[in-house]
Design a protein around this motif. Structure first.
Motif, PDB file in Angstrom:
ATOM      1  N   TYR A  14       0.852  -1.179   0.000  1.00  0.00           N
ATOM      2  CA  TYR A  14       0.000   0.000   0.000  1.00  0.00           C
ATOM      3  C   TYR A  14       0.890   1.231   0.000  1.00  0.00           C
ATOM      4  O   TYR A  14       2.025   1.189   0.464  1.00  0.00           O
ATOM      5  CB  TYR A  14      -0.881   0.045   1.258  1.00  0.00           C
ATOM      6  N   VAL A  15       0.354   2.340  -0.499  1.00  0.00           N
ATOM      7  CA  VAL A  15       1.079   3.603  -0.455  1.00  0.00           C
ATOM      8  C   VAL A  15       0.137   4.649   0.130  1.00  0.00           C
ATOM      9  O   VAL A  15      -0.970   4.852  -0.369  1.00  0.00           O
ATOM     10  CB  VAL A  15       1.556   4.051  -1.853  1.00  0.00           C
ATOM     11  N   VAL A  16       0.586   5.279   1.219  1.00  0.00           N
ATOM     12  CA  VAL A  16      -0.172   6.346   1.865  1.00  0.00           C
ATOM     13  C   VAL A  16       0.760   7.539   2.011  1.00  0.00           C
ATOM     14  O   VAL A  16       1.822   7.422   2.622  1.00  0.00           O
ATOM     15  CB  VAL A  16      -0.706   5.918   3.243  1.00  0.00           C
ATOM     16  N   LYS A  17       0.369   8.641   1.420  1.00  0.00           N
ATOM     17  CA  LYS A  17       1.144   9.890   1.504  1.00  0.00           C
ATOM     18  C   LYS A  17       2.609   9.668   1.141  1.00  0.00           C
ATOM     19  O   LYS A  17       3.510  10.138   1.826  1.00  0.00           O
ATOM     20  CB  LYS A  17       1.004  10.497   2.892  1.00  0.00           C
ATOM     21  N   GLY A  18       2.840   8.933   0.054  1.00  0.00           N
ATOM     22  CA  GLY A  18       4.190   8.703  -0.444  1.00  0.00           C
ATOM     23  C   GLY A  18       4.976   7.621   0.262  1.00  0.00           C
ATOM     24  O   GLY A  18       6.087   7.307  -0.125  1.00  0.00           O
ATOM     25  N   ARG A  19       4.385   7.013   1.278  1.00  0.00           N
ATOM     26  CA  ARG A  19       5.097   5.997   2.059  1.00  0.00           C
ATOM     27  C   ARG A  19       4.580   4.603   1.709  1.00  0.00           C
ATOM     28  O   ARG A  19       3.403   4.327   1.871  1.00  0.00           O
ATOM     29  CB  ARG A  19       4.893   6.258   3.541  1.00  0.00           C
ATOM     30  N   PRO A  20       5.456   3.711   1.234  1.00  0.00           N
ATOM     31  CA  PRO A  20       5.032   2.329   0.980  1.00  0.00           C
ATOM     32  C   PRO A  20       4.868   1.566   2.294  1.00  0.00           C
ATOM     33  O   PRO A  20       5.707   1.675   3.192  1.00  0.00           O
ATOM     34  CB  PRO A  20       6.163   1.745   0.141  1.00  0.00           C
TER      35      PRO A  20
END
Length: 75
Positions: free
Chosen positions: A9-15
């Motif tokens: 998953y990617v949330v706000k550029g963070r994997p």
């Protein structure tokens, strides 16, 4: 036929690789930034006998592919 599957998953550029981490980041982003967007990235490869080759092919593809798609994922 067998299949090897990579996903994250990617949330706000963070994997993120954990569904629990995803939920924590979604809650934090919602509270702090009023954003609930996230991305689900999945790469699957079908193979007959050589699982190691399928895994190395998948890793190589992800290493080539991910920098190009990052600009389209939530930041």
């Amino acid at each position: 036929m067998n299949q090897v599957l990579f996903y994250w998953y990617v949330v706000k550029g963070r994997p993120l690789t954990s569904e629990y981490a995803l939920k924590v980041h979604e809650i934090m982003n919602s509270a702090l930034y009023r954003r609930t967007d996230a991305a689900f990235v999945r790469v699957s490869l079908i193979f007959d006998t050589d699982e190691e080759k399928a895994i190395s092919t998948g890793v190589r593809f992800i290493n080539d592919f991910y920098p190009k798609i990052r600009e389209f994922l939530p930041k």
